[in-house]
Scaffold this active site. Structure first.
Site, mmCIF file in Angstrom:
data_model
loop_
_atom_site.group_PDB
_atom_site.id
_atom_site.type_symbol
_atom_site.label_atom_id
_atom_site.label_comp_id
_atom_site.label_asym_id
_atom_site.label_seq_id
_atom_site.Cartn_x
_atom_site.Cartn_y
_atom_site.Cartn_z
ATOM 1 N N LYS A 34 0.793 -1.239 0.000
ATOM 2 C CA LYS A 34 0.000 0.000 0.000
ATOM 3 C C LYS A 34 0.820 1.280 0.000
ATOM 4 O O LYS A 34 0.319 2.349 0.363
ATOM 5 C CB LYS A 34 -1.005 0.055 1.175
ATOM 6 C CG LYS A 34 -1.908 -1.133 1.330
ATOM 7 C CD LYS A 34 -2.483 -1.637 0.067
ATOM 8 C CE LYS A 34 -3.434 -0.664 -0.616
ATOM 9 N NZ LYS A 34 -3.804 -1.171 -1.976
ATOM 10 N N ARG A 74 -7.809 4.426 -4.570
ATOM 11 C CA ARG A 74 -9.239 4.320 -4.241
ATOM 12 C C ARG A 74 -9.757 5.635 -3.676
ATOM 13 O O ARG A 74 -8.993 6.424 -3.107
ATOM 14 C CB ARG A 74 -9.444 3.230 -3.175
ATOM 15 C CG ARG A 74 -9.227 1.831 -3.671
ATOM 16 C CD ARG A 74 -9.758 0.828 -2.647
ATOM 17 N NE ARG A 74 -9.723 -0.513 -3.199
ATOM 18 C CZ ARG A 74 -8.745 -1.388 -2.981
ATOM 19 N NH1 ARG A 74 -7.727 -1.062 -2.211
ATOM 20 N NH2 ARG A 74 -8.789 -2.587 -3.529
HETATM 21 P P1 A3P Z 1 -4.857 3.993 -2.210
HETATM 22 O O1 A3P Z 1 -5.647 3.149 -3.172
HETATM 23 O O2 A3P Z 1 -5.176 3.716 -0.777
HETATM 24 O O3 A3P Z 1 -4.921 5.483 -2.545
HETATM 25 P P2 A3P Z 1 0.278 -0.586 -3.605
HETATM 26 O O4 A3P Z 1 0.364 -0.633 -5.081
HETATM 27 O O5 A3P Z 1 1.610 -0.726 -2.924
HETATM 28 O O6 A3P Z 1 -0.788 -1.495 -3.075
HETATM 29 O O7 A3P Z 1 -0.165 0.885 -3.216
HETATM 30 C C1 A3P Z 1 -1.410 1.415 -3.591
HETATM 31 C C2 A3P Z 1 -1.328 2.913 -3.408
HETATM 32 O O8 A3P Z 1 -0.462 3.482 -4.381
HETATM 33 C C3 A3P Z 1 -2.641 3.630 -3.613
HETATM 34 O O9 A3P Z 1 -3.304 3.620 -2.364
HETATM 35 C C4 A3P Z 1 -2.209 5.038 -4.104
HETATM 36 O O10 A3P Z 1 -2.365 6.030 -3.126
HETATM 37 C C5 A3P Z 1 -0.712 4.873 -4.381
HETATM 38 N N1 A3P Z 1 -0.236 5.393 -5.654
HETATM 39 C C6 A3P Z 1 0.934 6.080 -5.817
HETATM 40 N N2 A3P Z 1 1.091 6.434 -7.085
HETATM 41 C C7 A3P Z 1 0.027 5.950 -7.773
HETATM 42 C C8 A3P Z 1 -0.358 6.007 -9.151
HETATM 43 N N3 A3P Z 1 0.413 6.613 -10.044
HETATM 44 N N4 A3P Z 1 -1.524 5.445 -9.510
HETATM 45 C C9 A3P Z 1 -2.313 4.836 -8.568
HETATM 46 N N5 A3P Z 1 -1.985 4.730 -7.255
HETATM 47 C C10 A3P Z 1 -0.820 5.288 -6.850
#
Ligand code: A3P
Length: 325
Positions: free
Chosen positions: A57, A278
């Site tokens: 995350k 999200r």
């Molecule tokens: P949220 O959905 O809670 O906002 P991971 O891929 O490690 O599971 O992390 C998911 C998180 O990556 C997302 O958390 C979002 O905030 C973050 N993120 C950072 N850059 C992003 C991007 N370019 N596109 C989508 N999510 C991104």
């Protein structure tokens, strides 16, 4: 001198050396005796040069997708079982052995210039992982992405809810993080999984027992999110990968997604799916205050660790330390 049939002999052996029941895979090509009996059909080149270790995350999927745009960087094939991640070093897959692991990687066309990697976000905080990675990939480089651990915990909770985890649906985030030791087991499991990965210094110290600090790169996940191109340039320098790929050109901010995405000539940018980035309500101020308190000591520990390694503090850490002083 006595001997036994092979199976009985193996049983006897593990009775005498019980600590060897759990295998520790090493690279067969690093030891002449092993290499000599390693099949001529096989190669040791189907292994990653670097790993994105998580934690979950923090933006690891975005990082993964940006990395794969680079012409010299190749990711592992995705696993149908574990939602794309291989998750080799952290769980039961480890016992499937290194042939199983290598099958996730293509034969590199040029082993010295091709950079293969895999991303499994649970590697960061799973206790056995650094030792296992160091045994098989002692020269690997390791990338961790850190965001404010309070935001990580909240994002993880929202992720569980989106996956209909009944306990995450039943309890509010505040109930999860403030659960007392006398709370139900279900709640404590959730609390543990939401809070523990964010105790960054503890996990990083474990990696540093097995890897030199120059093998470890820490990405400020809040900058990866707000301005990824310079972060990707820093990663390219850390990896020593050539040619240098122009991320300023390759990425574009998408207003409707609210995140950086891949620029596509003549069409809409290619962004990550709905499960990344999200939409959910802001964390309650009271819960944020509780978590600032919970993570204070851990964040100070992280500051000491980064200072010791001569690394810049992530922006979110500076802000967090300032607001708590
Ligand atoms: P949220 O959905 O809670 O906002 P991971 O891929 O490690 O599971 O992390 C998911 C998180 O990556 C997302 O958390 C979002 O905030 C973050 N993120 C950072 N850059 C992003 C991007 N370019 N596109 C989508 N999510 C991104």
């Amino acid at each position: 001198l006595q001997t036994l049939p092979p199976l009985a002999l193996a049983e006897k052996y593990f009775q005498i050396f019980p600590e060897e029941r759990d295998p520790l895979w090493q690279n067969p090509c690093h030891d002449k005796r092993h290499k000599d009996i390693w099949s001529k059909e096989k190669t040791c080149d189907r292994l990653p040069k670097f790993l994105v270790i998580g934690p979950q995350k923090t933006g690891t999927t975005a990082l993964h997708s940006f990395l794969t745009l680079h012409p010299a960087i190749t990711c592992s094939f995705s696993s149908p079982v574990t939602f794309e991640e291989i998750q080799f070093f952290n769980g039961p897959n480890y016992h499937k052995g290194i042939d199983w692991y290598m099958d996730f990687f293509p034969f590199p066309s040029n082993a010295s210039t091709d950079f293969m990697f895999e991303k499994s976000a649970n590697y960061f905080d799973t206790e056995v992982v650094p030792k296992r990675v160091a045994a098989l990939l002692p020269r690997a480089k390791v990338i961790a992405v850190l965001i404010n651990p309070a935001d990580r915990a909240y994002s993880w909770y929202q992720h569980q809810r989106a996956h209909q985890d009944p306990s995450a649906i039943n309890f509010t985030f505040h109930q999860v993080v403030t659960a007392k030791p006398s709370s139900s087991k279900e709640l404590l499991v959730l609390q543990n999984r939401s809070l523990k990965p964010g105790e960054y210094a503890t996990h990083l110290e474990r990696w540093l027992l097995h890897f030199q600090s120059k093998q470890l790169h820490i990405v400020d996940g809040s900058v990866l999110r707000s301005n990824p191109a310079p972060v990707m340039d820093g990663i390219q320098r850390f990896l020593g990968v050539t040619p240098t790929f122009n991320y300023t050109q390759a990425l574009t901010y998408d207003d409707s997604k609210g995140f950086w995405c891949q620029r596509m000539e003549g069409s809409r940018p290619k962004c990550l799916g709905k499960s990344k980035g999200r939409k959910y309500p802001e964390m309650a101020a009271e819960t944020r205050a509780f978590l600032a308190d919970y993570y204070r000591e851990h964040n100070m520990e992280l500051q000491r660790l980064l200072n010791r390694l001569g690394l810049t503090l992530p922006s979110w850490l500076r802000e967090e330390l300032q607001s708590s002083s």
